[in-house]
Motif scaffolding. Structure first.
Motif, PDB file in Angstrom:
ATOM      1  N   ARG A  67     -43.702 111.601  41.250  1.00  0.00           N
ATOM      2  CA  ARG A  67     -43.892 112.714  42.168  1.00  0.00           C
ATOM      3  C   ARG A  67     -42.404 112.628  42.753  1.00  0.00           C
ATOM      4  N   SER A  68     -42.047 111.285  43.143  1.00  0.00           N
ATOM      5  CA  SER A  68     -40.658 111.066  44.004  1.00  0.00           C
ATOM      6  C   SER A  68     -39.491 111.304  43.212  1.00  0.00           C
ATOM      7  N   GLY A  69     -39.742 111.216  41.878  1.00  0.00           N
ATOM      8  CA  GLY A  69     -38.548 111.122  40.940  1.00  0.00           C
ATOM      9  C   GLY A  69     -37.992 112.892  40.955  1.00  0.00           C
ATOM     10  N   ARG A  70     -39.088 113.869  41.392  1.00  0.00           N
ATOM     11  CA  ARG A  70     -38.588 115.195  41.353  1.00  0.00           C
ATOM     12  C   ARG A  70     -37.924 115.608  42.565  1.00  0.00           C
ATOM     13  N   SER A  71     -37.638 114.844  43.639  1.00  0.00           N
ATOM     14  CA  SER A  71     -36.828 115.361  44.720  1.00  0.00           C
ATOM     15  C   SER A  71     -36.005 114.159  45.282  1.00  0.00           C
ATOM     16  N   ASP A  72     -35.434 114.192  46.320  1.00  0.00           N
ATOM     17  CA  ASP A  72     -34.718 113.431  47.035  1.00  0.00           C
ATOM     18  C   ASP A  72     -35.471 112.267  47.911  1.00  0.00           C
TER      19      ASP A  72
END
Length: 291
Positions: A67-72
């Motif tokens: 999930r974190s990889g889709r945002s900053d």
């Protein structure tokens, strides 16, 4: 072929431990379709609830990297808390609950017992501990507990004209369900809810009324007598009492609603000529709101 008489005798003996009340409650519980039972807050459990942004102090192993990889930003995956809790029920066994204005509708007590047991079945299925006040049945899980509760409710003897719950039977920081007509002195009920709130107990209060108690359809000479026979009143002009009665009933409902609101409980009225499925579903949802 077996002897039909002997076969019936064996069947009745086999069915004897299963009170009709339990069968009715299971049927009622089955009529309500429910999802998994959670606490609607983060904690230990198997069901995903939500993501939240990571903050200083969170451990790296708790970060959901996909999930974190889709945002900053970094996000923590939270599960819904599903720890078992205790729910203690009080079903009014008093004489007042034996009233039914018609043979086509159940007695208030029968409906209250069925409703309380059906709710216990749903809670048990969700892994919650359930208990019954006034019968030495502290909260436990399992089918044996449900059987004991069904037997206790089925064999309950009237305990006076009107009943009242006891806060001392509710574990601290648990939940409770009170089911009664609440037509007697409200003092004991007020004391029980106040003490419950002081101990962190939240819950649901269901007022069960017969449709005749709601409508007051009396006219002319009428004799009013309590179910226990200790109260009797005769009038030649029953219609003249209707407005005052309805006003008092409205005041009683308002007082119960206010009492529940100030103690953090949920309140609803159920009429015995209505389906029990609706109030059962309301009670289930209300227990979620008072966690």
């Amino acid at each position: 072929m077996s002897d039909p008489v002997a076969l019936r005798s064996r069947a009745e003996h086999l069915a004897a431990p299963f009170p009709p009340l339990l069968a009715g409650a299971r049927h009622l519980a089955a009529s309500v379709v429910l999802g998994s039972h959670g606490r609607r807050r983060p904690g230990q459990g198997d069901e995903f609830w939500q993501y939240r942004p990571a903050v200083q102090g969170d451990e790296a192993r708790n970060i959901d990297w996909r999930r974190s990889g889709r945002s900053d930003a970094h996000f923590i995956r939270q599960m819904e808390w599903q720890a078992a809790q205790s729910v203690t029920l009080w079903v009014d066994p008093s004489a007042s609950m034996r009233f039914a204005s018609s043979s086509n509708i159940p007695e208030k007590g029968a409906r209250a017992a069925e409703l309380g047991l059906a709710l216990s079945i749903l809670l048990n299925q969700a892994g919650e501990r359930v208990g019954l006040m006034g019968h030495d049945l502290p909260a436990r899980t399992g089918e044996v507990q449900l059987m004991r509760m069904a037997e206790a409710l089925d064999r309950a003897e009237p305990g006076g004209e009107y009943g009242a719950p006891e806060a001392r039977e509710m574990p601290s920081r648990s939940r409770a369900v009170f089911v009664s007509d609440f037509l007697g002195d409200l003092g004991p009920a007020r004391k029980a809810l106040t003490e419950a709130a002081d101990r962190g107990v939240s819950g649901v209060l269901i007022q069960v009324l017969d449709p005749q108690e709601e409508a007051f359809p009396f006219d002319g000479r009428t004799i009013f007598e309590s179910m226990g026979g200790t109260i009797r009143y005769e009038t030649l002009k029953a219609r003249d009492l209707r407005d005052r009665y309805l006003e008092r009933l409205a005041e009683r409902k308002a007082e119960l609603e206010h009492l529940c609101r100030t103690t953090g409980w949920q309140y609803s009225v159920h009429h015995t000529d209505h389906s029990a499925s609706g109030i059962l579903l309301w009670a289930w949802a209300a227990l979620e709101r008072v966690v």
